[in-house]
Design a protein around this motif. Structure first.
Motif, short mmCIF file in Angstrom:
data_model
loop_
_atom_site.label_atom_id
_atom_site.label_comp_id
_atom_site.label_asym_id
_atom_site.label_seq_id
_atom_site.Cartn_x
_atom_site.Cartn_y
_atom_site.Cartn_z
N VAL A 194 0.90 -1.01 0.07
CA VAL A 194 0.01 0.16 -0.09
C VAL A 194 0.93 1.28 -0.05
O VAL A 194 1.72 1.43 0.87
N ASP A 195 0.68 2.11 -0.92
CA ASP A 195 1.54 3.26 -0.86
C ASP A 195 0.58 4.26 -2.04
O ASP A 195 0.16 3.53 -2.85
N ASP A 196 0.46 5.63 -1.82
CA ASP A 196 -0.25 6.43 -2.47
C ASP A 196 0.77 6.87 -3.78
O ASP A 196 0.37 7.35 -4.80
N GLU A 197 2.05 6.43 -3.92
CA GLU A 197 2.85 6.68 -5.02
C GLU A 197 2.76 5.25 -5.89
O GLU A 197 3.22 4.33 -5.61
N SER A 253 2.83 -1.24 4.42
CA SER A 253 1.93 0.12 4.03
C SER A 253 2.99 1.26 4.18
O SER A 253 3.59 1.18 5.40
N ASP A 254 2.59 2.21 3.55
CA ASP A 254 3.20 3.34 3.55
C ASP A 254 2.58 4.04 4.81
O ASP A 254 1.38 3.56 5.08
N ILE A 255 2.97 5.03 5.47
CA ILE A 255 2.28 5.66 6.55
C ILE A 255 1.69 6.95 5.89
O ILE A 255 0.35 7.11 6.03
N ASN A 256 2.55 7.63 5.24
CA ASN A 256 2.15 9.13 4.85
C ASN A 256 1.15 8.72 3.50
O ASN A 256 1.74 9.03 2.41
N MET A 257 0.10 8.92 3.88
CA MET A 257 -1.04 8.88 2.62
C MET A 257 -2.20 9.75 2.82
O MET A 257 -2.62 9.77 3.97
N THR A 269 12.45 1.93 6.81
CA THR A 269 12.32 3.37 6.41
C THR A 269 12.64 3.49 4.82
O THR A 269 13.38 2.59 4.32
N LYS A 270 12.14 4.41 4.08
CA LYS A 270 12.39 4.78 2.77
C LYS A 270 13.72 5.61 2.90
O LYS A 270 13.82 6.73 3.80
N PRO A 271 14.42 5.68 1.80
CA PRO A 271 14.22 4.63 0.76
C PRO A 271 14.61 3.19 1.14
O PRO A 271 15.36 3.04 1.98
MG LIG Z 1 3.34 8.44 0.72
#
Ligand SMILES: [Mg+2]
Lengths: 467, 124
Positions: free
Chosen positions: B6-9, B57-61, B107-109
């Motif tokens: 899950v990611d908004d990108e 899952s990504d957090i920031n969405m 963590t990203k990257p």
């Molecule tokens: Mg994001």
């Protein structure tokens, strides 16, 4: 009969009295006084028979002659001529009768009756002259009084004028001082305004910094990841090549092409954000350009969202963006239009966040499940002041703006945010910017449902190339 | 093994598909993608019980955050593993995620080697 000294006395007395404005000099007054003393002394001496009649007559005549001479020849006494003219016949007749009496008393006896008649007429003449002269003197006196009055009035006017002049000078000085103070205040206000505009710009930029970091980090991650994976793919491709799996090699080559495209895309994305940030903070050179409001709206929406997210972990909101792909470009100053859109986006997110914070305390369970959402959409207006126009709508489902403050929100320094959190200039500057671009900024709001800001701007005809 | 990312990108899909190219080709791994929390929930609800065994899952969405999604999944499907992938590796996010039952916190990257290790460990 001995009138000479009495007449001389009368003459001297009247000569001393001022007529109208003309007064006798003190020196002449003194002479006249001495003349009067001589006349009175002579009269007394005559009455007591201490002096011979002839001598007193002679002294009287000498005094009269002196007076006549003075009246005729001295300018100061010209005004008294009438007096001399009045008494002259009486004097002449008196002298003649005296001479006749002295020369021949007999002849005098025969002429006495005639001389008496002449003396009577001379007396009437003198009286009438005296009346006329008195009347004249009164008129002159009146004139003198009037002149004095005028003089007095003049002096009062003069002193009033002087007083007024002092007051005027004082007021002028005070006004000059006030003017200088006002000019100073105006200059201070102008520089404060510049500072405030700068502060507002920086404040909205400050909201962005975290968002900018995030928005740059994301594409950079993709650039790194895609180049890394491409490196791996090339190794795989070589392996497949040595195995002779041509179909597999083709598939990998396709992926590689796509990856390069992605690297390029995300590189450009980061580039655009950095440029946008620089543009936003750069002082406005007022240069107009063709602005793609779709791109500006898209960019700032993300920047604002991530900025607020980074600043406040509890903040979250859904957002959607509906862009008209055929949206005409707008001729304007990109930084300024960007600032307006950013400001409206920040406000929208602020509004939904406020409602979100309050939602947890709501009694109504329906309101507790509040889902914050901000929508930005662009569309083409077919006819805006005779040409195509652009419409940008920014909607939030926050608490809405109460009707009583709706008219105030475009006023400078009006803010509903707590002290220190807003300059109160955002919307007022936005309004000015849109007006300066020939557009309109309007708002619709329903309490409990949300607010929509609408920007309309004249578009640029795409068929006409604008440099 | 079915994994949901899950990611908004949206480009994460391409990236993951290339990174796990071999595993997917072998049929050892099936990847599904969702670009928001709500979409992720719909994917999970497609079959009962869900075929997905692991969610990254990504957090920031926008909309539902990854942390909210984590709570929802853990509430409805406690058996599914959930790990977070976030650009914000601060302790605040980390503590919240672990407290809500996240398995790991990446963590990203993204370091795909450690991600691959994590997936391999689950497969065995
Ligand atoms: Mg994001």
């Amino acid at each position: 009969m001995n009138f000479e000294n009495i007449i001389a006395l009368i003459l001297l007395y009247y000569l001393r009295k001022p007529i109208g404005v003309a007064a006798i000099s003190p020196e002449w007054k003194n002479w006249l006084k001495w003349g009067m003393i001589v006349a009175v002394t002579t009269l007394v001496l005559q009455a007591t028979n201490l002096l011979p009649d002839l001598l007193t007559k002679f002294i009287g005549l000498a005094l009269i002659a002196g007076v006549v001479y003075a009246v005729v020849n001295i300018e100061d006494f010209h005004g008294r001529r009438s007096l001399v003219y009045a008494l002259l016949p009486l004097i002449v007749i008196s002298v003649i009768s005296d001479i006749i009496e002295f020369v021949s008393p007999n002849w005098y006896k025969t002429l006495e009756y005639l001389l008496d008649i002449a003396g009577f007429f001379a007396l009437i003449w003198a009286i009438s002259m005296w009346f006329i002269s008195r009347k004249q003197r009164k008129a002159l006196e009146l004139e003198r009084k009037k002149a004095e009055e005028r003089e007095k009035e003049f002096r009062i006017t003069e002193s009033l004028k002087a007083e007024l002049e002092v007051q005027v000078a004082e007021r002028t000085a005070a006004l000059t001082q006030q003017k200088e103070a006002l000019e100073k205040a105006l200059n201070e206000l102008k520089s404060t305004q510049t500072q405030l505009i700068h502060a507002e710009k920086m404040a909205s930029l400050g909201e962005l910094t975290a968002g900018i970091a995030h928005e740059i980090q994301n594409p950079l991650n993709f650039v790194n990841n895609f180049s890394e994976v491409s490196h791996e793919l090339i190794q795989e491709m070589q392996e497949e090549l040595s195995k002779g799996e041509i179909e597999e090699v083709k598939a990998i080559a396709m992926d590689l092409a796509q990856n390069l495209e992605k690297i390029n895309h995300h590189g450009k994305r980061a580039d655009a954000i950095v440029k946008g940030m620089l543009q936003h903070s750069r002082s406005n050179d007022g240069k107009k350009d063709l602005c793609d409001l779709n791109a500006i709206a898209d960019e700032y929406l993300r920047l604002s969202y991530h900025g607020l997210r980074a600043k406040d972990k509890s903040f979250n909101s859904d957002f959607s963006i509906e862009l008209d792909p055929d949206l005409p470009k707008v001729e304007g100053i990109p930084q300024e239009l960007g600032r307006v859109i950013l400001n409206l986006i920040n406000n929208a997110f602020y509004a939904v966040n406020e409602r979100s914070k309050n939602a947890k305390d709501e009694k109504d369970p329906n309101l507790q499940t509040y889902k914050p959402k901000v929508t930005i959409s662009t569309s083409t207006i077919p006819d805006f002041k005779g040409k195509k126009g652009v419409k940008i709508s920014l909607s939030d489902n926050g608490s809405g703006i109460p009707e009583n403050i709706r008219s105030k929100i475009f006023q400078p320094f009006f803010t509903t945010k707590p002290t220190g959190q807003g300059t109160g200039l955002g919307l007022s500057l936005s309004y000015d910017i849109i007006k300066a671009h020939g557009g309109n900024l309007t708002l619709k709001s329903k309490e409990g449902l949300g607010t929509t800001f609408e920007i309309t701007l004249p578009g640029v005809d795409q068929s006409r190339k604008v440099l | 093994m079915k994994i949901l990312i899950v990611d908004d990108e949206k480009d994460v899909e391409m990236l993951f598909r290339q990174k796990f190219r071999k595993e997917i080709k072998n049929g050892n791994l099936e990847l599904v993608f969702a670009f928001s929390g709500a979409e992720a929930m719909r994917v999970l609800e497609e079959s009962n019980p869900p075929k997905v065994v692991y969610v990254f899952s990504d957090i920031n969405m926008p909309g539902m955050t990854g942390l909210e999604l984590l709570d929802k999944i853990k509430e409805k499907y406690p058996q599914i593993n959930v790990s977070m992938i976030s650009a914000y590796g601060d302790s605040d996010n980390y503590n919240k995620a672990i407290k809500s039952g996240a398995k790991e916190f990446f963590t990203k990257p993204i370091n795909f080697d450690s991600l691959r290790e994590e997936i391999k460990a689950l497969m065995n």
